[in-house]
Design an enzyme around this catalytic site. Structure first.
Site, PDB file in Angstrom:
ATOM      1  N   SER A  30      43.749  52.359  45.839  1.00  0.00           N
ATOM      2  CA  SER A  30      44.364  51.766  47.266  1.00  0.00           C
ATOM      3  C   SER A  30      45.536  51.371  47.104  1.00  0.00           C
ATOM      4  CB  SER A  30      43.414  51.068  48.043  1.00  0.00           C
ATOM      5  OG  SER A  30      42.092  51.843  48.310  1.00  0.00           O
ATOM      6  N   SER A  31      45.786  50.611  45.827  1.00  0.00           N
ATOM      7  CA  SER A  31      46.947  49.709  45.813  1.00  0.00           C
ATOM      8  C   SER A  31      47.632  49.648  44.201  1.00  0.00           C
ATOM      9  CB  SER A  31      46.799  48.353  46.231  1.00  0.00           C
ATOM     10  OG  SER A  31      45.948  47.725  45.132  1.00  0.00           O
TER      11      SER A  31
END
Length: 181
Positions: free
Chosen positions: A10-11
């Protein structure tokens, strides 16, 4: 049958190493990966690329279903698109495939669980922000700057380019441009 792997975190500060190793071990010939939210399949160019390459008899492999998507609708749309191509989805953990009816049912249920999990994460995040605001320690969105804007502007005024500034200060070019505003 050719296997195509897809890995996602996600990041940008998260690591793809474990997912990539598992996909290689599973026999994936091509692996696409990206560091982007799983909230929507629309904003994931690597997923779109792998979906374009899949043909009848191919298999899309992910380590866990939530790596494919956090929205039940997106997951089901992806499974439908795979079906239309004659391809299938294989999930390594837990081991299942959409090659049969039972697999499709399980994927639907797991997709719903992934979506609920995302909602729980957002609720906990909101509660944490509210608690921090109440305690007077919430500074707003994002992390604290590691380099003062004045330093970036000073270097730019001295003739350094944005890329060189970013490299020397260990920050992104976006941060440099934002500081130069």
């Amino acid at each position: 049958m050719p296997r195509f792997g897809y890995a996602r975190v996600s990041s940008t500060d998260q690591d793809l190493t474990i997912q990539l190793a598992k996909l290689r071990t599973a026999g994936c010939e091509v692996i696409r990966s990206e560091k982007v939210s799983g909230k929507s399949a629309d904003d994931r160019p690597e997923l779109a690329t792998v979906m374009q390459f899949l043909r009848a008899g191919d298999e899309l492999v992910v380590v866990r279903l939530d790596r494919l998507g956090r929205s039940t609708r997106d997951v089901l749309n992806l499974v439908y698109a795979l079906d239309q191509k004659g391809a299938s989805l294989r999930i390594l953990d837990p081991e299942l495939t959409t090659g049969g009816d039972v697999g499709r049912i399980v994927v639907t249920v797991l997709g719903m669980v992934a979506e609920m999990e995302r909602k729980f994460i957002l609720e906990r995040q909101r509660a944490g922000i509210e608690a921090a605001k109440a305690a007077g320690v919430y500074a707003g969105k994002g992390r604290a700057k590691t380099v003062p804007d004045a330093e970036i502007r000073r270097r730019r005024a001295a003739g350094e380019g944005p890329t060189a500034i970013a490299r020397q200060l260990g920050i992104s070019r976006t941060s440099v441009y934002r500081a130069l505003g």
